[in-house]
Design an enzyme around this catalytic site. Structure first.
Site, PDB file in Angstrom:
ATOM      1  N   ARG A 165      -5.377  -3.012  -3.524  1.00  0.00           N
ATOM      2  CA  ARG A 165      -4.174  -3.549  -3.977  1.00  0.00           C
ATOM      3  C   ARG A 165      -5.323  -4.060  -5.133  1.00  0.00           C
ATOM      4  O   ARG A 165      -4.709  -4.292  -6.753  1.00  0.00           O
ATOM      5  CB  ARG A 165      -3.389  -5.661  -3.305  1.00  0.00           C
ATOM      6  CG  ARG A 165      -2.803  -5.608  -2.505  1.00  0.00           C
ATOM      7  CD  ARG A 165      -1.578  -4.785  -2.271  1.00  0.00           C
ATOM      8  NE  ARG A 165      -0.823  -5.545  -4.047  1.00  0.00           N
ATOM      9  CZ  ARG A 165      -0.124  -5.801  -2.631  1.00  0.00           C
ATOM     10  NH1 ARG A 165       1.181  -6.232  -1.419  1.00  0.00           N
ATOM     11  NH2 ARG A 165       1.181  -6.891  -3.575  1.00  0.00           N
ATOM     12  N   THR A 192      -1.100 -13.298  -2.379  1.00  0.00           N
ATOM     13  CA  THR A 192      -0.544 -13.218  -3.067  1.00  0.00           C
ATOM     14  C   THR A 192       0.132 -12.711  -2.873  1.00  0.00           C
ATOM     15  O   THR A 192       1.431 -11.765  -3.170  1.00  0.00           O
ATOM     16  CB  THR A 192      -1.652 -11.388  -3.126  1.00  0.00           C
ATOM     17  OG1 THR A 192      -1.995 -11.724  -1.854  1.00  0.00           O
ATOM     18  CG2 THR A 192      -2.941 -11.359  -3.892  1.00  0.00           C
ATOM     19  N   THR A 193       0.292 -12.718  -1.577  1.00  0.00           N
ATOM     20  CA  THR A 193       2.121 -12.537  -0.904  1.00  0.00           C
ATOM     21  C   THR A 193       2.988 -14.344  -1.383  1.00  0.00           C
ATOM     22  O   THR A 193       4.087 -14.316  -1.476  1.00  0.00           O
ATOM     23  CB  THR A 193       1.804 -13.458   0.412  1.00  0.00           C
ATOM     24  OG1 THR A 193       1.289 -12.497   1.276  1.00  0.00           O
ATOM     25  CG2 THR A 193       2.905 -13.590   1.233  1.00  0.00           C
TER      26      THR A 193
END
Length: 294
Positions: free
Chosen positions: A138, A44-45
C-alpha cells in the site's frame, strides 16, 4: 493491551460522508462486549487518507469518549510527511490514548535512512508509545528488519505491525530486536501462523465483524492451543480473503452494514461501493458463520 486481537476499526459515516456517531458508539460497544484487546482508531482501515486533520482528531476523540476507558485506544497518526505525523501525535499526547500506530510514509518511497530518521523524529517528539506499521503493497516502501532493530532501541518505539504477509520476517526480526519488542500481524490470512512463529497477536480487519471469533482464536493461540485455534481460523478463512476481494475498507464497511453494526456503508471518493457480485459471495460467507448483530 498490545497483544491478542486488536481491531483496525472502520470509521462509520452517515449518508453524507460525515462521522456517524451513533454507529461508532455501537461498534465500540460491540468490541467491549466481545473483549477485543484494543481498538486502532483512524488507521488505514479507518480511512485516514480521506479525512482531514480536524476530522481525524475528531474521530479519535469520539472513539475515546465512547470507549469510556473500557478498552484501550491506539491512534493512527501516520503520514507521508514527518512534520504532519509529529503535529498529530503531539495533539493527542494528553488525550488518553494508549499509543500510536504510525505507517511508513506512502508515495514518497523513502530510503531505509529516510525511514529511520522519520520514525526517530516522531519518537523523539513524544513520550507516547509508538507502533511501527509496515504495509509495502500500500505504501511503496518496505521497512527492513535491520532498520526495525535500530528503531527498537528507542524506549517508546515498542512494536511493529507487519502486513507484508512474509512470515519469514517474524524470526528475522525477533532475533535482532529487544526482548520485549511487540510483533503484531497486519494480515488476517496469515495471522495465526504469525502468532505460532512468536508474534503477539493481530491488528485485524476481520475483527470488525467477527470480534468474538478473533478474540477466541488469538487467546487459544497465545496459550499454545493451536489445534483449537486452527478450527476457528478455518471457519474464518473465506472471510479473511473476501474482505480483500476489493480494496480495503470497501468490503468490510459493506459487511458491517449487512450485519447491522453500522447504518450506512458510505465511503469517500476515490473509494467506491462494493460490487453486487461480491456482495453475494461475502453475504454467503457471513451467513455461514452467523455473524448478524441484533
Amino acid at each position: 493491551m498490545f497483544k491478542g486481537s486488536i481491531v483496525a476499526l472502520i470509521t462509520p459515516m452517515d449518508d453524507k460522508g460525515n462521522l456517524c456517531k451513533k454507529s461508532l458508539k455501537k461498534i465500540i460497544q460491540y468490541h467491549i462486549k466481545n473483549k477485543t484487546n484494543a481498538i486502532v482508531s483512524v488507521g488505514t482501515t479507518g480511512e485516514s487518507a480521506t479525512l482531514n486533520q480536524n476530522e481525524h482528531t475528531n474521530v479519535i476523540m469520539n472513539t475515546l469518549e465512547f470507549a469510556d476507558e473500557k478498552i484501550p485506544i491506539i491512534a493512527g497518526t501516520g503520514s507521508n510527511a514527518t512534520s504532519e505525523s509529529i503535529i498529530l501525535t503531539k495533539k493527542l499526547e494528553k488525550s488518553g490514548i494508549s499509543g500510536c500506530l504510525s505507517i511508513t510514509p506512502y508515495y514518497n518511497r523513502p530510503t531505509q535512512k529516510g525511514l529511520y530518521l522519520h520514525f526517530q523524529s516522531i519518537a523523539e517528539s513524544t513520550d507516547l508509545p509508538q507502533i511501527l506499521y509496515n504495509v509495502p503493497n500500500r505504501t511503496g516502501c518496505n521497512l527492513l528488519p535491520k532498520t526495525i532493530a535500530k528503531l527498537s532501541q528507542f524506549k517508546n518505539i515498542i512494536g511493529l505491525k507487519d502486513a507484508s504477509g512474509d512470515l519469514s520476517r517474524v524470526n528475522q526480526i525477533k532475533q535482532i530486536v529487544k526482548n520485549d519488542f511487540i510483533l503484531m500481524s497486519g494480515d488476517d490470512t496469515t495471522a495465526l501462523d504469525f502468532i505460532q512463529l512468536g508474534g503477539n497477536g493481530v491488528i485485524s480487519v476481520t475483527a470488525n465483524i467477527a470480534a468474538y471469533h478473533m478474540v477466541k482464536m488469538c487467546n487459544l493461540a497465545l496459550k499454545g492451543n493451536f489445534i483449537k485455534a486452527r478450527i476457528i481460523n478455518k471457519e474464518l478463512s473465506d472471510l479473511h480473503h473476501l474482505l480483500f476481494k476489493e480494496t480495503n475498507p470497501i468490503p468490510i464497511k459493506w459487511a458491517a452494514r449487512y450485519i447491522n453494526l453500522i447504518k450506512y456503508d458510505t465511503l469517500r471518493l476515490p473509494m467506491t461501493p462494493l460490487l453486487s457480485k461480491n456482495k453475494k459471495i461475502l453475504k454467503k460467507a457471513i451467513n455461514s458463520i452467523k455473524l448478524y448483530i441484533k
